[in-house]
Design a protein around this motif. Structure first.
Motif, PDB file in Angstrom:
ATOM      1  N   TYR A  20      -2.912  11.250   6.456  1.00  0.00           N
ATOM      2  CA  TYR A  20      -3.790  10.940   5.324  1.00  0.00           C
ATOM      3  C   TYR A  20      -2.935  10.613   4.108  1.00  0.00           C
ATOM      4  O   TYR A  20      -1.938  11.284   3.834  1.00  0.00           O
ATOM      5  CB  TYR A  20      -4.711  12.123   5.002  1.00  0.00           C
ATOM      6  CG  TYR A  20      -5.634  12.463   6.137  1.00  0.00           C
ATOM      7  CD1 TYR A  20      -6.708  11.633   6.459  1.00  0.00           C
ATOM      8  CD2 TYR A  20      -5.418  13.595   6.915  1.00  0.00           C
ATOM      9  CE1 TYR A  20      -7.538  11.919   7.526  1.00  0.00           C
ATOM     10  CE2 TYR A  20      -6.248  13.899   7.986  1.00  0.00           C
ATOM     11  CZ  TYR A  20      -7.311  13.056   8.287  1.00  0.00           C
ATOM     12  OH  TYR A  20      -8.114  13.338   9.341  1.00  0.00           O
ATOM     13  N   CYS A  21      -3.372   9.593   3.412  1.00  0.00           N
ATOM     14  CA  CYS A  21      -2.634   9.152   2.234  1.00  0.00           C
ATOM     15  C   CYS A  21      -2.660  10.228   1.139  1.00  0.00           C
ATOM     16  O   CYS A  21      -3.717  10.781   0.833  1.00  0.00           O
ATOM     17  CB  CYS A  21      -3.254   7.860   1.706  1.00  0.00           C
ATOM     18  SG  CYS A  21      -2.532   7.321   0.162  1.00  0.00           S
ATOM     19  N   LEU A  22      -1.491  10.492   0.574  1.00  0.00           N
ATOM     20  CA  LEU A  22      -1.418  11.484  -0.501  1.00  0.00           C
ATOM     21  C   LEU A  22      -2.029  10.942  -1.791  1.00  0.00           C
ATOM     22  O   LEU A  22      -2.378  11.698  -2.688  1.00  0.00           O
ATOM     23  CB  LEU A  22       0.024  11.892  -0.765  1.00  0.00           C
ATOM     24  CG  LEU A  22       0.700  12.813   0.261  1.00  0.00           C
ATOM     25  CD1 LEU A  22       2.078  13.222  -0.223  1.00  0.00           C
ATOM     26  CD2 LEU A  22      -0.145  14.032   0.545  1.00  0.00           C
ATOM     27  N   GLY A  23      -2.143   9.613  -1.865  1.00  0.00           N
ATOM     28  CA  GLY A  23      -2.687   9.015  -3.074  1.00  0.00           C
ATOM     29  C   GLY A  23      -4.202   8.993  -3.081  1.00  0.00           C
ATOM     30  O   GLY A  23      -4.831   9.448  -4.027  1.00  0.00           O
ATOM     31  N   CYS A  24      -4.802   8.463  -2.000  1.00  0.00           N
ATOM     32  CA  CYS A  24      -6.249   8.251  -2.015  1.00  0.00           C
ATOM     33  C   CYS A  24      -6.983   9.057  -0.951  1.00  0.00           C
ATOM     34  O   CYS A  24      -8.217   9.081  -0.944  1.00  0.00           O
ATOM     35  CB  CYS A  24      -6.551   6.763  -1.835  1.00  0.00           C
ATOM     36  SG  CYS A  24      -6.052   6.124  -0.226  1.00  0.00           S
ATOM     37  N   GLY A  25      -6.247   9.689  -0.047  1.00  0.00           N
ATOM     38  CA  GLY A  25      -6.891  10.518   0.953  1.00  0.00           C
ATOM     39  C   GLY A  25      -7.391   9.765   2.168  1.00  0.00           C
ATOM     40  O   GLY A  25      -7.879  10.368   3.123  1.00  0.00           O
ATOM     41  N   LEU A  51       2.040   7.595   1.976  1.00  0.00           N
ATOM     42  CA  LEU A  51       1.038   6.810   1.259  1.00  0.00           C
ATOM     43  C   LEU A  51       0.551   5.664   2.148  1.00  0.00           C
ATOM     44  O   LEU A  51       1.306   5.140   2.963  1.00  0.00           O
ATOM     45  CB  LEU A  51       1.636   6.216  -0.020  1.00  0.00           C
ATOM     46  CG  LEU A  51       2.082   7.195  -1.103  1.00  0.00           C
ATOM     47  CD1 LEU A  51       2.843   6.456  -2.193  1.00  0.00           C
ATOM     48  CD2 LEU A  51       0.888   7.924  -1.703  1.00  0.00           C
ATOM     49  N   CYS A  52      -0.689   5.260   1.953  1.00  0.00           N
ATOM     50  CA  CYS A  52      -1.181   4.077   2.645  1.00  0.00           C
ATOM     51  C   CYS A  52      -0.549   2.835   1.996  1.00  0.00           C
ATOM     52  O   CYS A  52       0.079   2.938   0.942  1.00  0.00           O
ATOM     53  CB  CYS A  52      -2.712   4.004   2.577  1.00  0.00           C
ATOM     54  SG  CYS A  52      -3.367   3.611   0.944  1.00  0.00           S
ATOM     55  N   VAL A  53      -0.736   1.699   2.638  1.00  0.00           N
ATOM     56  CA  VAL A  53      -0.094   0.474   2.135  1.00  0.00           C
ATOM     57  C   VAL A  53      -0.502   0.197   0.703  1.00  0.00           C
ATOM     58  O   VAL A  53       0.326  -0.139  -0.158  1.00  0.00           O
ATOM     59  CB  VAL A  53      -0.463  -0.733   3.030  1.00  0.00           C
ATOM     60  CG1 VAL A  53       0.238  -1.989   2.548  1.00  0.00           C
ATOM     61  CG2 VAL A  53      -0.075  -0.460   4.473  1.00  0.00           C
ATOM     62  N   ASP A  54      -1.804   0.351   0.430  1.00  0.00           N
ATOM     63  CA  ASP A  54      -2.308   0.047  -0.912  1.00  0.00           C
ATOM     64  C   ASP A  54      -1.667   0.931  -1.977  1.00  0.00           C
ATOM     65  O   ASP A  54      -1.204   0.447  -3.014  1.00  0.00           O
ATOM     66  CB  ASP A  54      -3.837   0.236  -0.958  1.00  0.00           C
ATOM     67  CG  ASP A  54      -4.552  -0.855  -0.181  1.00  0.00           C
ATOM     68  OD1 ASP A  54      -3.899  -1.868   0.152  1.00  0.00           O
ATOM     69  OD2 ASP A  54      -5.741  -0.681   0.110  1.00  0.00           O
ATOM     70  N   CYS A  55      -1.640   2.229  -1.726  1.00  0.00           N
ATOM     71  CA  CYS A  55      -1.079   3.160  -2.709  1.00  0.00           C
ATOM     72  C   CYS A  55       0.425   2.955  -2.844  1.00  0.00           C
ATOM     73  O   CYS A  55       0.971   3.051  -3.941  1.00  0.00           O
ATOM     74  CB  CYS A  55      -1.383   4.596  -2.320  1.00  0.00           C
ATOM     75  SG  CYS A  55      -3.119   5.017  -2.499  1.00  0.00           S
ATOM     76  N   ALA A  56       1.083   2.655  -1.727  1.00  0.00           N
ATOM     77  CA  ALA A  56       2.537   2.425  -1.778  1.00  0.00           C
ATOM     78  C   ALA A  56       2.833   1.195  -2.631  1.00  0.00           C
ATOM     79  O   ALA A  56       3.811   1.161  -3.372  1.00  0.00           O
ATOM     80  CB  ALA A  56       3.094   2.263  -0.380  1.00  0.00           C
TER      81      ALA A  56
HETATM   82 ZN   LIG Z   1      -3.794   5.478  -0.368  1.00  0.00          ZN
END
Ligand SMILES: [Zn+2]
Length: 112
Positions: A83-88, A104-109
């Motif tokens: 799970y992304c630490l940024g958006c979950g 992080l997911c691609v978007d948050c990264a």
């Molecule tokens: Zn994310």
């Protein structure tokens, strides 16, 4: 989509072992440059300092990766892995395949 945390854990631990080995191997290169001023010229001293600086930079990169790996292993234990630490949201399996320590997911990264 389920993530194979067992294989992720194995890959993370293998990478962790590699990094520790590399780190141990470069310990000598990172030692303070104490060259005999009489036997080496100024240029080779600069070479040595440059090599030391490079070894230190590599070591910092390794320490960085090791802490990311440690955090990823912790997330596996707590069930937060994937799970992304940024958006979950879920981190794409493909992304974890490339870098099992991705937090992080691609978007948050991309947002940094
Ligand atoms: Zn994310």
């Amino acid at each position: 989509m389920t993530i194979d945390t067992d294989s992720a854990r194995k890959r993370l631990q293998a990478r962790q072992a590699d990094l520790r080995k590399l780190s141990a191997g470069s310990a000598a290169a990172r030692q303070t440059v104490t060259l005999d001023q009489q036997s080496v010229g100024r240029l080779s001293r600069m070479d040595a300092l440059q090599q030391q600086a490079m070894a230190e930079a590599n070591e910092r990169a390794r320490a960085n990766e090791l802490s990311r790996i440690k955090a990823a292993l912790r997330r596996i234990e707590t069930g937060d892995y994937g799970y992304c630490l940024g958006c979950g949201e879920d981190i794409a399996v493909k992304r974890l395949d490339v870098d099992p320590s991705a937090a992080l997911c691609v978007d948050c990264a991309a947002k940094g």
